[in-house]
Motif scaffolding. Structure first.
Motif, PDB file in Angstrom:
ATOM      1  N   LEU A  87      41.629  51.207  -5.045  1.00  0.00           N
ATOM      2  CA  LEU A  87      41.098  50.020  -5.878  1.00  0.00           C
ATOM      3  C   LEU A  87      41.129  50.231  -7.391  1.00  0.00           C
ATOM      4  O   LEU A  87      40.336  51.311  -7.709  1.00  0.00           O
ATOM      5  N   GLY A  88      41.631  49.200  -8.329  1.00  0.00           N
ATOM      6  CA  GLY A  88      41.737  49.553  -9.738  1.00  0.00           C
ATOM      7  C   GLY A  88      42.676  50.699 -10.270  1.00  0.00           C
ATOM      8  O   GLY A  88      42.742  50.890 -11.335  1.00  0.00           O
ATOM      9  N   ALA A  89      43.335  51.244  -9.605  1.00  0.00           N
ATOM     10  CA  ALA A  89      44.287  52.388  -9.962  1.00  0.00           C
ATOM     11  C   ALA A  89      45.577  51.467 -10.669  1.00  0.00           C
ATOM     12  O   ALA A  89      46.008  50.753 -10.240  1.00  0.00           O
ATOM     13  N   VAL A  90      45.991  51.994 -11.789  1.00  0.00           N
ATOM     14  CA  VAL A  90      47.212  51.739 -12.337  1.00  0.00           C
ATOM     15  C   VAL A  90      48.291  52.076 -11.771  1.00  0.00           C
ATOM     16  O   VAL A  90      48.685  53.418 -11.550  1.00  0.00           O
ATOM     17  N   GLN A 116      50.612  47.852 -13.034  1.00  0.00           N
ATOM     18  CA  GLN A 116      49.812  46.885 -12.549  1.00  0.00           C
ATOM     19  C   GLN A 116      48.430  47.475 -11.845  1.00  0.00           C
ATOM     20  O   GLN A 116      48.425  48.449 -11.513  1.00  0.00           O
ATOM     21  N   SER A 117      47.430  46.781 -11.918  1.00  0.00           N
ATOM     22  CA  SER A 117      45.854  47.306 -11.232  1.00  0.00           C
ATOM     23  C   SER A 117      45.666  45.937 -10.394  1.00  0.00           C
ATOM     24  O   SER A 117      46.079  44.783 -10.641  1.00  0.00           O
ATOM     25  N   HIS A 118      44.684  46.229  -9.511  1.00  0.00           N
ATOM     26  CA  HIS A 118      44.179  45.181  -8.719  1.00  0.00           C
ATOM     27  C   HIS A 118      42.611  45.316  -9.003  1.00  0.00           C
ATOM     28  O   HIS A 118      42.018  46.410  -8.601  1.00  0.00           O
ATOM     29  N   HIS A 119      41.754  44.030  -9.173  1.00  0.00           N
ATOM     30  CA  HIS A 119      40.525  44.137  -9.171  1.00  0.00           C
ATOM     31  C   HIS A 119      39.458  44.190  -7.661  1.00  0.00           C
ATOM     32  O   HIS A 119      38.600  44.581  -7.443  1.00  0.00           O
ATOM     33  N   HIS A 120      40.461  43.659  -6.754  1.00  0.00           N
ATOM     34  CA  HIS A 120      39.578  43.354  -5.497  1.00  0.00           C
ATOM     35  C   HIS A 120      40.252  44.406  -4.117  1.00  0.00           C
ATOM     36  O   HIS A 120      39.577  44.027  -3.279  1.00  0.00           O
ATOM     37  N   VAL A 124      49.809  47.892   3.483  1.00  0.00           N
ATOM     38  CA  VAL A 124      48.596  47.295   3.975  1.00  0.00           C
ATOM     39  C   VAL A 124      47.383  47.406   2.884  1.00  0.00           C
ATOM     40  O   VAL A 124      47.197  48.234   2.279  1.00  0.00           O
ATOM     41  N   GLN A 125      47.011  45.952   2.659  1.00  0.00           N
ATOM     42  CA  GLN A 125      46.198  45.666   1.686  1.00  0.00           C
ATOM     43  C   GLN A 125      44.669  45.650   2.358  1.00  0.00           C
ATOM     44  O   GLN A 125      44.651  44.981   3.410  1.00  0.00           O
ATOM     45  N   THR A 126      43.714  46.339   1.839  1.00  0.00           N
ATOM     46  CA  THR A 126      42.224  46.111   2.216  1.00  0.00           C
ATOM     47  C   THR A 126      41.340  45.631   0.907  1.00  0.00           C
ATOM     48  O   THR A 126      41.600  45.930  -0.166  1.00  0.00           O
ATOM     49  N   GLY A 127      40.422  44.575   1.089  1.00  0.00           N
ATOM     50  CA  GLY A 127      39.584  44.481   0.291  1.00  0.00           C
ATOM     51  C   GLY A 127      38.875  42.950   0.237  1.00  0.00           C
ATOM     52  O   GLY A 127      39.205  42.168   1.327  1.00  0.00           O
TER      53      GLY A 127
END
Length: 476
Positions: free
Chosen positions: A436-439, A399-403, A455-458
């Motif tokens: 951010l954005g890494a698969v 997966q990846s995340h946009h934010h 730990v998530q940041t965004g």
């Protein structure tokens, strides 16, 4: 030799009257409310072994992996797990189970059981089932009535045609179903002796129940039949076709069939039974002490009477001083305090919380996934801290995340981590950064659970900020 009885376990519902322990995302059947096993596991064990076919489970998509995991832990192999596209109450679920069984043997006997009841005496339960088999084989729709021990207003009741003899274990004529009564009516029925509690357990020949639907609820037959015939296999599950299923009326088996049928009978059951429908029922089930108090978890009662004190959070102590007839249940994210007389009204509090958008109304602190679970430890304006457990062999989606970006610190076990095609092992006290954005993907290659702190940041930290490329569990 008789064909084994096909058990069908109904495993839906939200159990809101046992909030905060039971919630929409993780209802009470999956909790160990009164013992080491969960209610679902105990129900499955009750209908397993000699005389029974492998159980068929009817549940929702959100619970499918919990169902199979808990059955695996209990050493039970399911015959089938039917996935309802949406909850439609008990009548469509039972009809789907009957149609599924009819494709194999329309003359088979089918035993329908809720998966969230307490019946500790398995031998007595099986004796009651055996007592009803001849009537079911002859075409009767058999239900089971619980000999009442008090004038309960939280249950539906069954009216028998005559006062049954003490210790009777045989099918008897059933006059009518009675809705949950008021206190005066419940007291009268209890004293009269011809009324039993409605356990919601049914035994019948598959063909007999399908014919009963065709006679008394014909509008359900076509959409449910098309949903079963159009069911699609999915990772060992059987997903009922959503289009036809959505056309089925949302209605209980009592209203749709049992209240209208004439070929019905009731087997009295004098063994212990509880549907654990509210916290007062749980207090009774735990076994109050001499002062009427029932304690669970890290709980202490000082000069209390008739109270339930329960801690469901490690390290959180619940202390009651001078309480009388109080229910106090503490979870990591919510606390319930109520008078015992208001135990049936907890669902009103859940509705009020939903109305103001409180996540605690429906979401459990532990968010269960097919690979394990996670919980949020801290949630800030632009950061979030989670504890994540991945079962041995568990693998998160690619997966990846946009934010958001993520930082993982392994605190137990070893993780195999993929970030933009690079694979590495991360052991205890080691960490890795996911930009951010890494698969990326995480999995547990070991034989013990792997635990990490994330730990998530965004700017946005919602669970829907996921773009999946591959998923071992075929989630949409």
């Amino acid at each position: 030799m008789r064909t084994p009885i096909v058990p069908v376990l109904l495993c839906g519902g939200s159990g809101t009257r046992l909030w905060p322990l039971s919630r929409k995302s993780y209802p009470k059947q999956f909790a160990a409310l009164a013992g080491g096993r969960t209610l679902f596991q105990a129900a499955a064990e009750r209908v397993s072994g000699a005389g029974f076919a492998r159980p068929v489970v009817v549940t929702g998509s959100d619970f499918r992996f919990i169902v199979t995991e808990q059955l695996h832990e209990a050493g039970i192999e399911p015959g089938a797990v039917l996935i309802e596209p949406a909850g439609r109450n008990t009548a469509p679920a039972i009809l789907a189970g009957a149609l599924h069984a009819a494709a194999r043997d329309p003359e088979a006997l089918m035993l329908v059981c809720p998966s969230d009841h307490v019946v500790p005496d398995t031998a007595a339960f099986r004796a009651a089932v055996e007592a009803g088999t001849a009537a079911a084989e002859a075409g009767a729709l058999v239900t089971f009535g619980i000999r009442p021990t008090r004038p309960e207003t939280g249950y539906g009741w069954l009216e028998l045609a005559a006062l049954p003899p003490e210790g009777c274990l045989a099918p008897l004529p059933l006059t009518r179903f009675v809705e949950k009564p008021d206190r005066a009516t419940a007291t009268r029925m209890f004293e009269e002796g011809r009324y039993f509690w409605n356990a919601g357990i049914f035994l019948f020949r598959v063909r007999s129940m399908i014919e009963a639907f065709e006679t008394h609820a014909p509008g359900l037959v076509d959409p449910v039949r098309r949903a079963v015939e159009g069911a699609a296999p999915d990772l060992g599950f059987l997903r009922l076709a959503p289009g036809p299923w959505s056309e089925a009326e949302e209605i209980s088996i009592d209203y749709a069939v049992m209240e209208r049928a004439t070929n019905r009978a009731v087997v009295p059951f004098a063994g212990h039974w509880s549907d654990l429908g509210d916290w007062e029922a749980v207090r009774r089930e735990i076994g109050p002490d001499g002062a009427g108090n029932a304690l669970a978890g890290a709980a202490t009662a000082i000069r209390c009477e008739g109270s339930l004190l329960r801690s469901e959070a490690p390290g959180l102590e619940v202390v009651g001083i001078g309480l009388r007839d109080i229910v106090a249940v503490a979870m990591p994210d919510a606390v319930l305090v109520a008078h015992r007389d208001c135990a049936q009204e907890v669902k009103e509090a859940v509705a009020a919380m939903k109305g103001k958008g409180a996540a605690q109304a429906e979401c459990f602190p532990l968010d269960h996934r097919p690979w394990g679970w996670f919980e949020t430890l801290v949630l800030g304006d632009r950061f979030r801290v989670k504890r994540i457990l991945v079962k041995p062999g568990g693998v998160l989606s690619l997966q990846s995340h946009h934010h958001r970006a993520e930082h993982w610190i392994v605190v137990a076990g070893t993780a195999r981590v993929t970030v933009d095609g690079e694979v590495r092992l991360v052991s205890e006290n080691q960490s890795i950064y996911v930009p951010l954005g890494a698969v990326h993907r995480m999995e547990n290659p070991g034989k013990v659970p792997m635990v990490l702190i994330e730990v998530q940041t965004g700017a946005y930290l919602g669970e829907d900020d996921i773009q999946r490329y591959e998923d071992a569990y075929a989630r949409g």
